[in-house]
Motif scaffolding. Structure first.
Motif: not given
Length: 362
Positions: A235-236, A295-301, A311-314, A319-322
């Protein structure tokens, strides 16, 4: 003295017929932006963008504290109003008690009435009533004292909370000015570049990201067999994907625009899980996971000071706001230096047998 200014001075002096003294060896004209290499320009731009994002995350943290403090001030104001109403009622009851005591000051004491009574049982009953009244009077005085103490304490807390809110508001303004100053530096540098330089800088950045992505995949840091996302993570991620094409704006949390942590916090909020507002707090407070477990939905810092998040898409995508001037988009995982990853919906794992624990440690 800059190169441009030195040339202007020389030209004006020659036109006037003046004789110039030899220019000292140290007064070498500084190269302008057109003489700098594309790599240097890209390095400067990336530094300025990062400084702007650092300032943005600082602003976001102050904004979050201010929001919580404003809620605390409202809570204390409400509690203080109730306490003052209770104090008013207690003072009214105490006033009635004082009037009753004054009016009954000439009465014979209950003990004497009991000794002189013709009906001792009735006198005892009256004594019970008198005792009950005395207890009620004592409770009234106690409530008055307690109400006064509570009102005084809440008033002190309310003043302190208001002072803290005012301090945070002043810091918020300072942080906002800091962001604007950093963004102005970015705009100045971009405005100084020619279209050819801008194209060259963009191409070099794309090349660097592609090389970093290849190195990341070749290192084996990513798993070739990713787990499926949980319902919350799905969902996220769906929410984040729906925001593609919306502009980046510092301090924004949607729905028209986002900054990096505004996108991630809103995405997980729509999935039913409240997470910290800033990337630094997301890194500090959410459960960390190895990159191989992504896995999809995790956050990458990203970056050593955790000033960017996506957010990791896979399949090696995020997916990012750059950053300012760009839109929410899909990018390679290695778009920026990776610090680590966190999982907002990580559940505690069940206890494993000792043999498996030993094997995992190996």
């Amino acid at each position: 003295m800059s190169g441009r200014l030195l040339r202007l001075v020389c030209t004006a002096a020659l036109a006037a017929g003046a004789v110039l003294a030899p220019v000292p060896a140290t007064a070498v004209p500084e190269p302008d932006d057109r003489e700098r290499t594309v790599a240097e320009l890209l390095t400067d731009l990336q530094r300025l963008y990062r400084e702007a994002e650092q300032a943005t995350e600082t602003y976001n943290a102050t904004e979050e504290k201010l929001r919580k403090q404003q809620a605390e001030v409202r809570r204390l104001d409400t509690a203080l109003a109730r306490a003052r109403l209770s104090l008013h009622d207690s003072r009214g009851a105490a006033g009635r008690l004082a009037r009753q005591q004054y009016q009954n000051s000439t009465d014979i004491s209950p003990y004497v009435r009991l000794l002189l009574a013709r009906d001792p049982q009735r006198a005892l009953d009256q004594g019970h009533v008198i005792g009950q009244l005395a207890r009620e009077r004592a409770e009234t005085v106690g409530r008055l004292t307690g109400s006064e103490r509570k009102a005084d304490g809440l008033a002190r807390e309310a003043r302190e909370a208001l002072d803290k809110r005012l301090g945070l508001a002043a810091r918020q303004k300072k942080d906002r000015d800091g962001v604007r100053e950093k963004l102005h530096a970015v705009e100045e540098l971009l405005a100084s570049l020619t279209p050819e330089q801008l194209d060259a800088v963009s191409e070099l950045e794309r090349t660097d990201i592609a090389r970093a992505q290849q190195d990341l995949v070749a290192s084996g840091a990513l798993s070739s067999d990713e787990d499926e996302p949980t319902r919350e993570a799905d969902r996220a991620l769906r929410y984040a994907v729906q925001q593609l094409g919306k502009p980046y704006k510092w301090g924004a949390e949607g729905p028209e625009s986002y900054d990096c942590s505004g996108l991630t916090s809103e995405a997980w909020g729509h999935a039913g899980r409240v997470i910290p507002r800033t990337s630094q707090e997301q890194w500090a407070r959410l459960p960390r996971i190895p990159l191989r477990d992504l896995r999809p939905g995790d956050l990458v810092i990203y970056f050593p000071d955790a000033t960017h998040v996506a957010l990791y898409l896979g399949e090696g995508k995020i997916v990012q706001a750059p950053r300012t001037g760009e839109d929410v988009k899909v990018s390679p995982l290695a778009s920026n230096p990776i610090l680590g990853a966190v999982r907002p919906d990580l559940r505690p794992e069940p206890h494993r047998p000792a043999e498996r624990d030993h094997g995992a440690a190996e």
